[in-house]
Design a protein around this motif. Structure first.
Motif, PDB file in Angstrom:
ATOM      1  N   LEU A   7       0.841  -1.201   0.000  1.00 44.82           N
ATOM      2  CA  LEU A   7       0.000   0.000   0.000  1.00 44.82           C
ATOM      3  C   LEU A   7       0.873   1.246   0.000  1.00 44.82           C
ATOM      4  O   LEU A   7       0.713   2.130  -0.849  1.00 44.82           O
ATOM      5  CB  LEU A   7      -0.909  -0.033   1.232  1.00 44.82           C
ATOM      6  N   TRP A   8       1.808   1.328   0.948  1.00 47.56           N
ATOM      7  CA  TRP A   8       2.663   2.502   1.090  1.00 47.56           C
ATOM      8  C   TRP A   8       3.530   2.705  -0.156  1.00 47.56           C
ATOM      9  O   TRP A   8       3.675   3.836  -0.639  1.00 47.56           O
ATOM     10  CB  TRP A   8       3.521   2.370   2.350  1.00 47.56           C
ATOM     11  N   ASN A   9       4.086   1.627  -0.707  1.00 53.21           N
ATOM     12  CA  ASN A   9       4.900   1.736  -1.926  1.00 53.21           C
ATOM     13  C   ASN A   9       4.087   2.266  -3.094  1.00 53.21           C
ATOM     14  O   ASN A   9       4.593   3.043  -3.909  1.00 53.21           O
ATOM     15  CB  ASN A   9       5.523   0.387  -2.289  1.00 53.21           C
ATOM     16  N   THR A  10       2.833   1.867  -3.172  1.00 53.79           N
ATOM     17  CA  THR A  10       1.965   2.325  -4.258  1.00 53.79           C
ATOM     18  C   THR A  10       1.696   3.814  -4.148  1.00 53.79           C
ATOM     19  O   THR A  10       1.887   4.560  -5.116  1.00 53.79           O
ATOM     20  CB  THR A  10       0.630   1.541  -4.245  1.00 53.79           C
ATOM     21  N   ILE A  11       1.267   4.264  -2.974  1.00 59.62           N
ATOM     22  CA  ILE A  11       0.885   5.677  -2.863  1.00 59.62           C
ATOM     23  C   ILE A  11       2.087   6.616  -2.854  1.00 59.62           C
ATOM     24  O   ILE A  11       2.007   7.718  -3.371  1.00 59.62           O
ATOM     25  CB  ILE A  11      -0.059   5.937  -1.670  1.00 59.62           C
ATOM     26  N   THR A  12       3.216   6.179  -2.291  1.00 61.58           N
ATOM     27  CA  THR A  12       4.396   7.057  -2.307  1.00 61.58           C
ATOM     28  C   THR A  12       4.989   7.177  -3.715  1.00 61.58           C
ATOM     29  O   THR A  12       5.701   8.129  -4.005  1.00 61.58           O
ATOM     30  CB  THR A  12       5.481   6.593  -1.315  1.00 61.58           C
ATOM     31  N   ALA A  13       4.646   6.215  -4.586  1.00 61.65           N
ATOM     32  CA  ALA A  13       5.070   6.293  -5.986  1.00 61.65           C
ATOM     33  C   ALA A  13       4.103   7.151  -6.809  1.00 61.65           C
ATOM     34  O   ALA A  13       4.266   7.292  -8.017  1.00 61.65           O
ATOM     35  CB  ALA A  13       5.162   4.888  -6.582  1.00 61.65           C
ATOM     36  N   GLY A  14       3.064   7.697  -6.134  1.00 62.97           N
ATOM     37  CA  GLY A  14       2.122   8.573  -6.823  1.00 62.97           C
ATOM     38  C   GLY A  14       0.971   7.864  -7.487  1.00 62.97           C
ATOM     39  O   GLY A  14       0.230   8.470  -8.253  1.00 62.97           O
ATOM     40  N   ARG A  15       0.796   6.577  -7.191  1.00 58.46           N
ATOM     41  CA  ARG A  15      -0.298   5.808  -7.795  1.00 58.46           C
ATOM     42  C   ARG A  15      -1.443   5.630  -6.791  1.00 58.46           C
ATOM     43  O   ARG A  15      -1.230   5.569  -5.585  1.00 58.46           O
ATOM     44  CB  ARG A  15       0.203   4.446  -8.261  1.00 58.46           C
ATOM     45  N   VAL A  16      -2.646   5.531  -7.321  1.00 54.57           N
ATOM     46  CA  VAL A  16      -3.837   5.311  -6.496  1.00 54.57           C
ATOM     47  C   VAL A  16      -3.856   3.867  -6.030  1.00 54.57           C
ATOM     48  O   VAL A  16      -3.521   2.948  -6.786  1.00 54.57           O
ATOM     49  CB  VAL A  16      -5.120   5.627  -7.307  1.00 54.57           C
ATOM     50  N   TRP A  17      -4.232   3.649  -4.771  1.00 54.19           N
ATOM     51  CA  TRP A  17      -4.331   2.303  -4.196  1.00 54.19           C
ATOM     52  C   TRP A  17      -5.789   2.002  -3.901  1.00 54.19           C
ATOM     53  O   TRP A  17      -6.518   2.849  -3.365  1.00 54.19           O
ATOM     54  CB  TRP A  17      -3.510   2.214  -2.913  1.00 54.19           C
ATOM     55  N   HIS A  18      -6.223   0.787  -4.269  1.00 59.85           N
ATOM     56  CA  HIS A  18      -7.575   0.292  -3.961  1.00 59.85           C
ATOM     57  C   HIS A  18      -7.415  -1.004  -3.184  1.00 59.85           C
ATOM     58  O   HIS A  18      -6.581  -1.842  -3.546  1.00 59.85           O
ATOM     59  CB  HIS A  18      -8.360  -0.019  -5.240  1.00 59.85           C
ATOM     60  N   GLY A  19      -8.225  -1.192  -2.173  1.00 56.97           N
ATOM     61  CA  GLY A  19      -8.157  -2.442  -1.437  1.00 56.97           C
ATOM     62  C   GLY A  19      -9.197  -2.516  -0.337  1.00 56.97           C
ATOM     63  O   GLY A  19      -9.959  -1.581  -0.107  1.00 56.97           O
ATOM     64  N   VAL A  20      -9.196  -3.658   0.320  1.00 56.79           N
ATOM     65  CA  VAL A  20     -10.119  -3.929   1.425  1.00 56.79           C
ATOM     66  C   VAL A  20      -9.283  -4.332   2.623  1.00 56.79           C
ATOM     67  O   VAL A  20      -8.359  -5.142   2.493  1.00 56.79           O
ATOM     68  CB  VAL A  20     -11.099  -5.072   1.050  1.00 56.79           C
ATOM     69  N   PHE A  21      -9.596  -3.773   3.763  1.00 59.38           N
ATOM     70  CA  PHE A  21      -8.884  -4.199   4.956  1.00 59.38           C
ATOM     71  C   PHE A  21      -9.695  -3.981   6.218  1.00 59.38           C
ATOM     72  O   PHE A  21     -10.688  -3.257   6.225  1.00 59.38           O
ATOM     73  CB  PHE A  21      -7.489  -3.583   5.082  1.00 59.38           C
ATOM     74  N   ALA A  22      -9.250  -4.653   7.261  1.00 64.75           N
ATOM     75  CA  ALA A  22      -9.885  -4.570   8.571  1.00 64.75           C
ATOM     76  C   ALA A  22      -9.204  -3.489   9.387  1.00 64.75           C
ATOM     77  O   ALA A  22      -7.983  -3.351   9.354  1.00 64.75           O
ATOM     78  CB  ALA A  22      -9.770  -5.906   9.290  1.00 64.75           C
ATOM     79  N   ASN A  23     -10.001  -2.707  10.095  1.00 57.10           N
ATOM     80  CA  ASN A  23      -9.496  -1.709  11.020  1.00 57.10           C
ATOM     81  C   ASN A  23     -10.002  -2.027  12.420  1.00 57.10           C
ATOM     82  O   ASN A  23     -10.959  -2.794  12.586  1.00 57.10           O
ATOM     83  CB  ASN A  23      -9.958  -0.302  10.625  1.00 57.10           C
TER      84      ASN A  23
END
Length: 170
Positions: A63-79
């Protein structure tokens, strides 16, 4: 018009904005409502404050690698809520870039899908129960809905069953 769109977004979605280091600089009322944290408790914290422990560290690294590279991230996760309970979200994280193309903040828009995930888990548990029962019986079991469509069959019944256009043929 823009104000109405923002109002609708705030009513439906969990919205937050984080700075380049991942610290929360904005959290809408829905984020506070769903997470149980006050806005003051969220401000300046990273999203680790709601980290559930359900996902491997590689999940967050991707997730972090995707957004710090300037790309949009989509996903599902538990909080994790403040009270320790879990809630699930479908999330989109959008990096907002400066004039040099470098991320300067991250906008997160999430939809609470806890009810859906709870129902999915209940179905998996029911299917596991049916499989355990039919395995213990040792006989073929076949269940059809009111229209004759197969909704469950045990392994023992597989060789005797033919399904044509979604209907049972024995």
């Amino acid at each position: 018009m823009a104000e109405e769109l923002l109002d609708a977004l705030d009513e439906h979605a969990i919205v937050s904005v984080a700075d380049v280091d991942g610290r929360i600089i904005y959290a809408n009322d829905r984020f506070c409502e769903v997470s149980g944290f006050t806005r003051d408790e969220l401000m300046g914290e990273t999203h680790r404050i709601v980290k559930s422990g359900e996902h491997a560290s590689t999940f967050y690294e991707e997730l972090w690698n995707t957004i710090t590279a300037g790309r949009v991230w989509h996903g599902v996760f538990a909080n994790r809520r403040k009270d320790g309970g879990t809630y699930w979200v479908a999330s989109t994280i959008i990096p907002v870039q400066d004039e040099h193309g470098l991320p300067e903040r991250y906008v997160s828009i999430r939809t609470d899908i806890t009810r859906q995930k709870t129902l999915e888990q209940a179905v998996r548990e029911q299917q596991a129960f049916l499989s355990d029962v039919t395995e213990a019986v040792g006989e073929g079991v076949l269940v059809a809905d009111s229209k004759g469509r197969c909704v469950f069959r045990s392994e023992e019944h597989t060789s005797e069953l033919q399904v044509t256009s979604g209907y049972l043929v024995c």
